[in-house]
Design a protein around this motif. Sequence first.
Motif, PDB file in Angstrom:
ATOM      1  N   CYS A 299      35.582  14.676 -56.857  1.00  0.00           N
ATOM      2  CA  CYS A 299      35.747  14.598 -55.404  1.00  0.00           C
ATOM      3  C   CYS A 299      35.293  13.249 -54.864  1.00  0.00           C
ATOM      4  CB  CYS A 299      34.962  15.717 -54.722  1.00  0.00           C
ATOM      5  SG  CYS A 299      35.635  17.373 -54.974  1.00  0.00           S
TER       6      CYS A 299
ATOM      7  N   LEU B 247      38.157  10.984 -53.442  1.00  0.00           N
ATOM      8  CA  LEU B 247      38.227  11.216 -52.000  1.00  0.00           C
ATOM      9  C   LEU B 247      37.120  10.525 -51.217  1.00  0.00           C
ATOM     10  CD1 LEU B 247      38.998  15.047 -52.109  1.00  0.00           C
ATOM     11  CD2 LEU B 247      40.636  13.146 -52.052  1.00  0.00           C
TER      12      LEU B 247
ATOM     13  N   TYR C 208      33.867  13.906 -48.573  1.00  0.00           N
ATOM     14  CA  TYR C 208      34.933  14.902 -48.755  1.00  0.00           C
ATOM     15  C   TYR C 208      34.526  16.245 -48.146  1.00  0.00           C
ATOM     16  CZ  TYR C 208      32.092  16.658 -52.671  1.00  0.00           C
ATOM     17  OH  TYR C 208      31.073  17.174 -53.449  1.00  0.00           O
TER      18      TYR C 208
ATOM     19  N   GLU D 101      39.503  24.923 -48.670  1.00  0.00           N
ATOM     20  CA  GLU D 101      40.240  26.107 -49.119  1.00  0.00           C
ATOM     21  C   GLU D 101      39.596  26.706 -50.360  1.00  0.00           C
ATOM     22  OE1 GLU D 101      44.765  27.125 -50.799  1.00  0.00           O
ATOM     23  OE2 GLU D 101      44.077  25.058 -50.619  1.00  0.00           O
TER      24      GLU D 101
ATOM     25  N   THR E 295      44.510  11.795 -50.576  1.00  0.00           N
ATOM     26  CA  THR E 295      43.635  12.346 -49.552  1.00  0.00           C
ATOM     27  C   THR E 295      43.310  13.817 -49.767  1.00  0.00           C
ATOM     28  OG1 THR E 295      45.521  12.910 -48.129  1.00  0.00           O
ATOM     29  CG2 THR E 295      44.522  10.727 -47.833  1.00  0.00           C
ATOM     30  N   SER E 296      43.759  14.377 -50.878  1.00  0.00           N
ATOM     31  CA  SER E 296      43.447  15.787 -51.144  1.00  0.00           C
ATOM     32  C   SER E 296      43.483  16.055 -52.636  1.00  0.00           C
ATOM     33  CB  SER E 296      44.452  16.708 -50.436  1.00  0.00           C
ATOM     34  OG  SER E 296      45.749  16.534 -50.989  1.00  0.00           O
TER      35      SER E 296
ATOM     36  N   SER F 151      46.229  16.094 -57.785  1.00  0.00           N
ATOM     37  CA  SER F 151      46.740  15.822 -56.460  1.00  0.00           C
ATOM     38  C   SER F 151      47.713  16.938 -56.101  1.00  0.00           C
ATOM     39  CB  SER F 151      47.477  14.479 -56.433  1.00  0.00           C
ATOM     40  OG  SER F 151      48.268  14.381 -55.261  1.00  0.00           O
TER      41      SER F 151
ATOM     42  N   GLY G 193      40.476  23.854 -52.655  1.00  0.00           N
ATOM     43  CA  GLY G 193      41.109  22.719 -51.998  1.00  0.00           C
ATOM     44  C   GLY G 193      40.088  21.830 -51.330  1.00  0.00           C
TER      45      GLY G 193
ATOM     46  N   ASP H 281      39.521  17.950 -49.208  1.00  0.00           N
ATOM     47  CA  ASP H 281      40.156  16.881 -48.433  1.00  0.00           C
ATOM     48  C   ASP H 281      39.269  15.656 -48.323  1.00  0.00           C
ATOM     49  OD1 ASP H 281      42.501  18.160 -47.812  1.00  0.00           O
ATOM     50  OD2 ASP H 281      42.132  18.272 -45.656  1.00  0.00           O
TER      51      ASP H 281
ATOM     52  N   ALA I 190      42.212  14.138 -43.520  1.00  0.00           N
ATOM     53  CA  ALA I 190      43.445  14.599 -44.170  1.00  0.00           C
ATOM     54  C   ALA I 190      44.117  15.724 -43.391  1.00  0.00           C
ATOM     55  CB  ALA I 190      43.156  15.044 -45.598  1.00  0.00           C
TER      56      ALA I 190
ATOM     57  N   ASN J 210      44.121  19.090 -43.759  1.00  0.00           N
ATOM     58  CA  ASN J 210      44.586  20.342 -44.359  1.00  0.00           C
ATOM     59  C   ASN J 210      43.745  21.548 -43.950  1.00  0.00           C
ATOM     60  OD1 ASN J 210      46.865  19.404 -46.006  1.00  0.00           O
ATOM     61  ND2 ASN J 210      45.306  18.219 -47.067  1.00  0.00           N
ATOM     62  N   ASP J 211      42.580  21.295 -43.365  1.00  0.00           N
ATOM     63  CA  ASP J 211      41.761  22.412 -42.891  1.00  0.00           C
ATOM     64  C   ASP J 211      42.487  23.215 -41.813  1.00  0.00           C
ATOM     65  OD1 ASP J 211      41.577  20.072 -41.335  1.00  0.00           O
ATOM     66  OD2 ASP J 211      39.711  20.748 -40.411  1.00  0.00           O
TER      67      ASP J 211
END
Length: 278
Positions: free
Chosen positions: A91, A95, A99, A103, A135-136, A199, A221, A223, A227, A229-230
């Motif tokens: 991580c 990232l 980070y 998820e 980015t994730s 990725s 998951g 980020d 990013a 995605n949350d």
Amino acid sequence: MTTTAALDVPIDTDVISSTIHTDGIIGCKSAFSREWVEQLREDVEVAFEEARSREGGAVGRGPHRYYVEIHPEALRGFVDLVDHPWVRAVCETVLGPDYTIVEVGFDIPFAGAVNQPWHRDFPSPRETLEEKRLTSLAFNVTCVDTAEDMGPFEVAPGTHWDTGEDFEHGMFPPKSAYSRYEELAVRKYPQRGDVSARSALTVHRGTQNHSEKARPVLVLGVDAPGAGNDEKHDLAVTRALWDRLPERVRRHLSCPVVEELTPITQKHTIEGLVMGEA
């Protein structure tokens, strides 16, 4: 948790960086004890039964294949996983130090699961297209020893850099391009205790499960800052858990802290996976 949860594994950040940059995926053998994984499998099975008992608790990712998002408290080994030295190193290397865990869930292909279409988990963001920056990350921990007939995960290394400009919804390459992905394809056969990181942009698919066995896989998951995605997930922790978490874990969680958890209704539906490969 048992003292054998996390095992000593070699960590080389240069190898992590170059492998993720080149292949879009990296694995770590025997990161956890098999006893720890058996406990993980028990927790996943309990969570799946709960999710299947209510509407919206589990989402189809193809025939006989399901995805379930869960709260960290559903896993007795959550801290063992997110605070594992190799997981933290990946991580931080890819990232950056700030980070965020966004998820926790699991994917289960049962007997009869078919080939998924080749896909990535979401469209390539600007940072990747313009800056060549990832980015994730998606970490996977198998709950079983994977065999050839169990529908192994298949990945096309290096495809995280594909622009996806001709992908449907930015996620599904045209069938005219399938021969390229099949040429690149590598099947993965992780065993209990192994963990991988990839990725989410690396083109991949689950394959047909010819066996009578389920192949549950935990998904974590993560980020990089910004990013976003949350927004697709509903991660939360109770105050009781938050107070017990090590500070090193807390600073990577930006989710709500609540008195009581609300069961998650899955938001991250991927419509193109519902029918499997046509």
